[in-house]
Design a protein around this motif. Structure first.
Motif, PDB file in Angstrom:
ATOM      1  N   ASN A   1      28.849  -6.789  31.016  1.00  0.00           N
ATOM      2  CA  ASN A   1      27.731  -6.518  31.920  1.00  0.00           C
ATOM      3  C   ASN A   1      28.066  -6.851  33.370  1.00  0.00           C
ATOM      4  O   ASN A   1      27.210  -6.726  34.249  1.00  0.00           O
ATOM      5  CB  ASN A   1      26.498  -7.301  31.480  1.00  0.00           C
ATOM      6  N   GLY A   2      29.311  -7.294  33.609  1.00  0.00           N
ATOM      7  CA  GLY A   2      29.722  -7.617  34.968  1.00  0.00           C
ATOM      8  C   GLY A   2      29.359  -9.021  35.400  1.00  0.00           C
ATOM      9  O   GLY A   2      29.562  -9.379  36.575  1.00  0.00           O
ATOM     10  N   GLN A   3      28.864  -9.858  34.481  1.00  0.00           N
ATOM     11  CA  GLN A   3      28.499 -11.228  34.844  1.00  0.00           C
ATOM     12  C   GLN A   3      29.755 -12.086  34.855  1.00  0.00           C
ATOM     13  O   GLN A   3      30.519 -12.116  33.893  1.00  0.00           O
ATOM     14  CB  GLN A   3      27.478 -11.795  33.861  1.00  0.00           C
TER      15      GLN A   3
ATOM     16  N   GLU B   1      33.377 -21.984  42.902  1.00  0.00           N
ATOM     17  CA  GLU B   1      33.231 -21.571  41.510  1.00  0.00           C
ATOM     18  C   GLU B   1      31.775 -21.634  41.074  1.00  0.00           C
ATOM     19  O   GLU B   1      31.281 -20.724  40.401  1.00  0.00           O
ATOM     20  CB  GLU B   1      34.102 -22.464  40.618  1.00  0.00           C
ATOM     21  N   ASP B   2      31.066 -22.686  41.476  1.00  0.00           N
ATOM     22  CA  ASP B   2      29.656 -22.819  41.091  1.00  0.00           C
ATOM     23  C   ASP B   2      28.804 -21.703  41.694  1.00  0.00           C
ATOM     24  O   ASP B   2      27.851 -21.230  41.065  1.00  0.00           O
ATOM     25  CB  ASP B   2      29.116 -24.181  41.532  1.00  0.00           C
ATOM     26  N   GLU B   3      29.137 -21.281  42.916  1.00  0.00           N
ATOM     27  CA  GLU B   3      28.375 -20.220  43.560  1.00  0.00           C
ATOM     28  C   GLU B   3      28.664 -18.847  42.953  1.00  0.00           C
ATOM     29  O   GLU B   3      27.873 -17.917  43.109  1.00  0.00           O
ATOM     30  CB  GLU B   3      28.694 -20.167  45.055  1.00  0.00           C
TER      31      GLU B   3
ATOM     32  N   GLY C   1      26.942 -14.909  38.503  1.00  0.00           N
ATOM     33  CA  GLY C   1      26.552 -13.789  39.351  1.00  0.00           C
ATOM     34  C   GLY C   1      27.195 -12.493  38.889  1.00  0.00           C
ATOM     35  O   GLY C   1      28.043 -12.468  37.998  1.00  0.00           O
ATOM     36  N   LYS C   2      26.782 -11.388  39.491  1.00  0.00           N
ATOM     37  CA  LYS C   2      27.355 -10.083  39.192  1.00  0.00           C
ATOM     38  C   LYS C   2      28.580  -9.849  40.071  1.00  0.00           C
ATOM     39  O   LYS C   2      28.525 -10.044  41.291  1.00  0.00           O
ATOM     40  CB  LYS C   2      26.324  -8.975  39.441  1.00  0.00           C
ATOM     41  N   ALA C   3      29.655  -9.419  39.449  1.00  0.00           N
ATOM     42  CA  ALA C   3      30.888  -9.198  40.206  1.00  0.00           C
ATOM     43  C   ALA C   3      30.684  -8.144  41.289  1.00  0.00           C
ATOM     44  O   ALA C   3      31.235  -8.257  42.397  1.00  0.00           O
ATOM     45  CB  ALA C   3      32.018  -8.784  39.263  1.00  0.00           C
ATOM     46  N   ILE C   4      29.899  -7.110  41.010  1.00  0.00           N
ATOM     47  CA  ILE C   4      29.706  -6.034  41.977  1.00  0.00           C
ATOM     48  C   ILE C   4      28.983  -6.528  43.221  1.00  0.00           C
ATOM     49  O   ILE C   4      29.097  -5.928  44.301  1.00  0.00           O
ATOM     50  CB  ILE C   4      28.932  -4.867  41.321  1.00  0.00           C
ATOM     51  N   ASP C   5      28.230  -7.632  43.102  1.00  0.00           N
ATOM     52  CA  ASP C   5      27.494  -8.151  44.255  1.00  0.00           C
ATOM     53  C   ASP C   5      28.410  -8.718  45.332  1.00  0.00           C
ATOM     54  O   ASP C   5      27.970  -8.926  46.472  1.00  0.00           O
ATOM     55  CB  ASP C   5      26.508  -9.236  43.806  1.00  0.00           C
ATOM     56  N   PHE C   6      29.663  -8.985  44.988  1.00  0.00           N
ATOM     57  CA  PHE C   6      30.608  -9.515  45.970  1.00  0.00           C
ATOM     58  C   PHE C   6      31.349  -8.395  46.703  1.00  0.00           C
ATOM     59  O   PHE C   6      32.205  -8.678  47.546  1.00  0.00           O
ATOM     60  CB  PHE C   6      31.603 -10.459  45.289  1.00  0.00           C
ATOM     61  N   VAL C   7      31.056  -7.127  46.357  1.00  0.00           N
ATOM     62  CA  VAL C   7      31.603  -5.971  47.075  1.00  0.00           C
ATOM     63  C   VAL C   7      30.590  -5.580  48.145  1.00  0.00           C
ATOM     64  O   VAL C   7      29.375  -5.644  47.918  1.00  0.00           O
ATOM     65  CB  VAL C   7      31.856  -4.797  46.104  1.00  0.00           C
ATOM     66  N   VAL C   8      31.078  -5.192  49.336  1.00  0.00           N
ATOM     67  CA  VAL C   8      30.161  -4.797  50.407  1.00  0.00           C
ATOM     68  C   VAL C   8      29.294  -3.643  49.911  1.00  0.00           C
ATOM     69  O   VAL C   8      29.738  -2.784  49.136  1.00  0.00           O
ATOM     70  CB  VAL C   8      30.927  -4.410  51.686  1.00  0.00           C
ATOM     71  N   ALA C   9      28.047  -3.624  50.366  1.00  0.00           N
ATOM     72  CA  ALA C   9      27.059  -2.676  49.838  1.00  0.00           C
ATOM     73  C   ALA C   9      27.510  -1.227  49.982  1.00  0.00           C
ATOM     74  O   ALA C   9      27.276  -0.404  49.093  1.00  0.00           O
ATOM     75  CB  ALA C   9      25.716  -2.899  50.534  1.00  0.00           C
ATOM     76  N   ALA C  10      28.178  -0.911  51.093  1.00  0.00           N
ATOM     77  CA  ALA C  10      28.558   0.488  51.358  1.00  0.00           C
ATOM     78  C   ALA C  10      29.595   1.011  50.363  1.00  0.00           C
ATOM     79  O   ALA C  10      29.757   2.220  50.227  1.00  0.00           O
ATOM     80  CB  ALA C  10      29.096   0.623  52.784  1.00  0.00           C
ATOM     81  N   GLU C  11      30.301   0.111  49.657  1.00  0.00           N
ATOM     82  CA  GLU C  11      31.376   0.548  48.766  1.00  0.00           C
ATOM     83  C   GLU C  11      31.043   0.342  47.297  1.00  0.00           C
ATOM     84  O   GLU C  11      31.900   0.563  46.433  1.00  0.00           O
ATOM     85  CB  GLU C  11      32.676  -0.200  49.111  1.00  0.00           C
ATOM     86  N   ARG C  12      29.823  -0.072  46.976  1.00  0.00           N
ATOM     87  CA  ARG C  12      29.511  -0.385  45.579  1.00  0.00           C
ATOM     88  C   ARG C  12      29.509   0.847  44.688  1.00  0.00           C
ATOM     89  O   ARG C  12      29.990   0.797  43.553  1.00  0.00           O
ATOM     90  CB  ARG C  12      28.166  -1.120  45.509  1.00  0.00           C
ATOM     91  N   GLU C  13      28.980   1.953  45.183  1.00  0.00           N
ATOM     92  CA  GLU C  13      28.998   3.180  44.387  1.00  0.00           C
ATOM     93  C   GLU C  13      30.430   3.626  44.129  1.00  0.00           C
ATOM     94  O   GLU C  13      30.784   4.038  43.016  1.00  0.00           O
ATOM     95  CB  GLU C  13      28.206   4.282  45.095  1.00  0.00           C
TER      96      GLU C  13
END
Length: 680
Positions: free
Chosen positions: A198-200, A216-218, A222-234
């Motif tokens: 699920n990308g967690q 590591e705690d932060e 979380g979702k791995a995709i959330d660490f990619v800039v918004a413009a490149e997530r798709e």
């Protein structure tokens, strides 16, 4: 002595069986002593012995009741006992002084090997009963059972020790591998992240935190995709889609957000394994920055080379013009020399226009006039022209398909590109060799010089020569402006620059393959199109001579004062009545004040405020009957939009060219009553 039972003292298997019990050269064993004592007591004898027979000696493991017979006699009695299938009892004399009774039974292994004896001895004459012999045989079997148990226990101990040793070694290896894995995980510069399907995020290594700043705690949970800039997530989700099919995703370059709001470029490889996704990322931010800095440096170097070459060539042209003008100012100059200097100025202007055209072609900023034409038919007609250009000692061959093949491009620029490649081939062959023109259709365009390919379809115009070839260090530079390997004065270095500029601006590209001494192969790719409803005749000349006509009122729109004055002067000399507006806004005001006054509009393209194309399109909507002619030396709009639909005169233009285009524009108006969109 002979052994009727088949006993073989030196048989390897018997000796191996004896040694497996580990009874030789051992300290006194209380168990052996007890068995010997029980045997003596049960049978009422004075002496009892347990003896093992090795290859060349006897080993007495237990002796009860004192010394026995001498060594040689003892060995003889043991051997006789081992040769017997059962007990050996000598009670009528043993042949040894002081020994009246000897009774012995063999010690036999489970495999049937006789390895020793349990014997009774007595100095007094006496006999043994049957039960006593049975007791002696039973004690022998008990002794062998004991030896078997000891051997089995020793084997188990050895096995346990071996297993323990292997377990200890395996544990040490696992611990070492764990330490190595932990070192690789903790010390590797590669960013590592593990997530579920699920990308967690399940875990990250320290390099993740060092590169992006997220602890590591932060990160965990979380979702791995959330660490990619918004413009490149798709884009990221599309690139990682193979993971859902159990396949790895490689070379996925993404911008990842850092904790302080910055971004880092990371090249990822993600592998699905055991229900998890394992991501391995390489931080290439500095590499991309270095590449960009190198590109900027190369651009500056190219600009320096370009400006230097332009300055050199234009200074040469200006020298001719200036010298000619100075001579023309002389009042006593002969008419013949005056014509010569005027021709020199005119020719020099043409050369300057050609030079700027080549520069714009390289920069992909020339205003093209694309049209659909049969490229095979065009190549046939160009081949004759190339044959005359290359000379009699170069054989020009064509390899063209029988069926028609259409492209949409600027015919004149296509011809120029072919001529430039042919001239280069002629010079490479030193005027003698073979030049082949080949046409292939329906092909994809492969990746060229690091640029992505395209499925097409494309046509490929292949130019092959048998010349000296191009050295490998020069292959990457041959398309640079002003780069040439020819002698001074024999080449400008702009021919191939025009070719690649034309190819790129037409939606294609050009590839080159060459080896010194093996010739060169240029492949020009152009997008292939469907056949038009009615193909244009490439040999038809649509130009008409400008006929005398009534004086036209021309609205001239030009922001440059010098060009504006010169243009109005030309129009006046042609018999027209020009009105000069210095901007598009001023021109619209003139048209609003006197709507029916003007017969045509002649406008520059590049102007402050509203440009010439915008003005023309405004008039096309509001005054469709009014012809509009555009002029420009360069316009980004015209270079990127070849479907603007208006007549175009390229600067520098002559009075004859201007008269021709105005004539054609107004003739269309007269013929149709309204001005249709005009094509260049």
């Amino acid at each position: 002595m002979s052994c009727p039972s088949g006993f073989e003292r030196h048989h390897p298997q018997r000796l191996a069986a004896l040694h497996s019990y580990a009874v030789l050269d051992t300290p006194p064993d209380p168990v052996f002593d007890d068995i010997a004592r029980i045997a003596a007591a049960s049978c009422g004898t004075a002496l009892a012995r347990i003896t093992f027979v090795d290859a060349d000696r006897l080993w007495t493991a237990a002796a009860i009741g004192g010394d026995g017979p001498e060594r040689s006699l003892d060995a003889e009695l043991c051997i006789r006992t081992l040769c017997q299938p059962g007990a050996l009892v000598l009670q009528d004399g043993t042949g040894a002084p002081g020994l009246a009774l000897y009774a012995g039974v063999p010690l036999v292994t489970l495999d049937g090997w006789a390895i020793g004896t349990l014997s009774l001895l007595d100095p007094e004459p006496r006999g043994l009963t049957g039960p006593q012999v049975a007791i002696l045989e039973g004690l022998a079997r008990t002794l062998m059972s004991l030896l078997e148990s000891r051997r089995a226990a020793a084997a188990r101990h050895r096995d346990e020790a071996l297993l323990q040793s292997r377990a200890d070694r395996l544990e040490a290896q696992v611990a070492a591998q764990t330490r190595d894995r932990d070192r690789v995980w903790n010390l590797s510069p590669v960013l590592k992240i593990v997530s579920d399907k699920n990308g967690q995020v399940q875990s990250v290594n320290p390099s993740w935190s060092r590169a992006l700043g997220w602890s590591e705690d932060e990160t965990l949970g979380g979702k791995a995709i959330d660490f990619v800039v918004a413009a490149e997530r798709e884009t990221a989700l599309a690139a990682l889609r193979p993971l859902c099919e159990g396949r790895r995703a490689e070379d996925v370059e993404l911008s990842c957000m850092t904790r302080d709001g910055d971004r880092r470029r990371v090249l990822w490889t993600v592998v699905p394994e055991d229900g998890l996704f394992y991501g391995f990322g390489r931080d290439i931010t500095e590499q991309r920055q270095a590449e960009e800095a190198l590109r900027q440096s190369q651009k500056l170097e190219a600009i320096g080379q370009l400006t230097g070459g332009v300055a050199h060539d234009f200074n040469n042209l200006l020298t001719i013009i200036r010298s000619s003008v100075e001579f023309l100012r002389r009042p006593d100059l002969a008419e013949e020399r005056k014509r010569r200097y005027l021709d020199a100025v005119s020719d020099t202007v043409d050369r300057a226009a050609k030079l700027t055209g080549q520069l714009l072609a390289f920069a992909r900023r020339q205003a093209l006039k694309p049209q659909v034409f049969d490229i095979g038919q065009r190549l046939r007609s160009i081949a004759d022209m190339i044959d005359s250009v290359t000379g009699a000692r170069i054989h020009v061959e064509t390899d063209l398909p029988d069926s028609a093949c259409f492209v949409r491009a600027d015919e004149s620029q296509f011809e120029t590109a072919l001529i430039n490649m042919a001239v280069n081939a002629r010079d490479a062959m030193d005027g003698e060799g073979s030049l082949t023109l080949r046409l292939e259709s329906g092909r994809p365009m492969p990746p060229i010089r690091g640029h992505a390919g395209a499925a097409g379809p494309f046509v490929a115009v292949v130019v092959i020569d048998t010349g000296a070839g191009i050295p490998a260090p020069d292959l990457g530079r041959i398309f640079e402006p002003f780069f040439t390997t020819k002698e001074i004065g024999k080449g400008t270095g702009l021919g191939l620059s025009q070719v690649i500029g034309f190819a790129k601006q037409s939606g294609g590209d050009i590839d080159v393959a060459s080896e010194p001494g093996q010739g060169t192969r240029f492949t020009l790719y152009l997008p292939q199109v469907d056949a038009p409803t009615k193909a244009a005749d490439p040999n038809r000349d649509d130009r008409r001579e400008a006929e005398p006509q009534r004086s036209l009122c021309i609205l001239v729109v030009e922001d440059n004062l010098g060009v504006g004055r010169f243009c109005t002067q030309i129009l006046e000399d042609l018999g027209h009545a020009p009105i000069w507006a210095k901007s598009a806004e001023e021109a619209l005001t003139e048209l609003e004040q006197t709507p029916s006054r003007f017969d045509a509009v002649f406008s520059d393209v590049v102007m402050p405020g509203m440009g010439g194309v915008a003005l023309a399109r405004h008039l096309q909507r509001s005054r469709p009957e009014l012809p509009v002619v555009l002029t420009s030396g360069y316009s980004h709009v015209l270079a990127t939009d070849d479907a603007h639909g208006f007549a175009l005169v390229r600067k520098p233009y002559s009075a004859e060219q201007l008269a021709q285009v105005l004539y054609e524009a107004t003739q269309r108006r007269i013929g149709r009553g309204t001005r249709p969109p005009l094509s260049g």
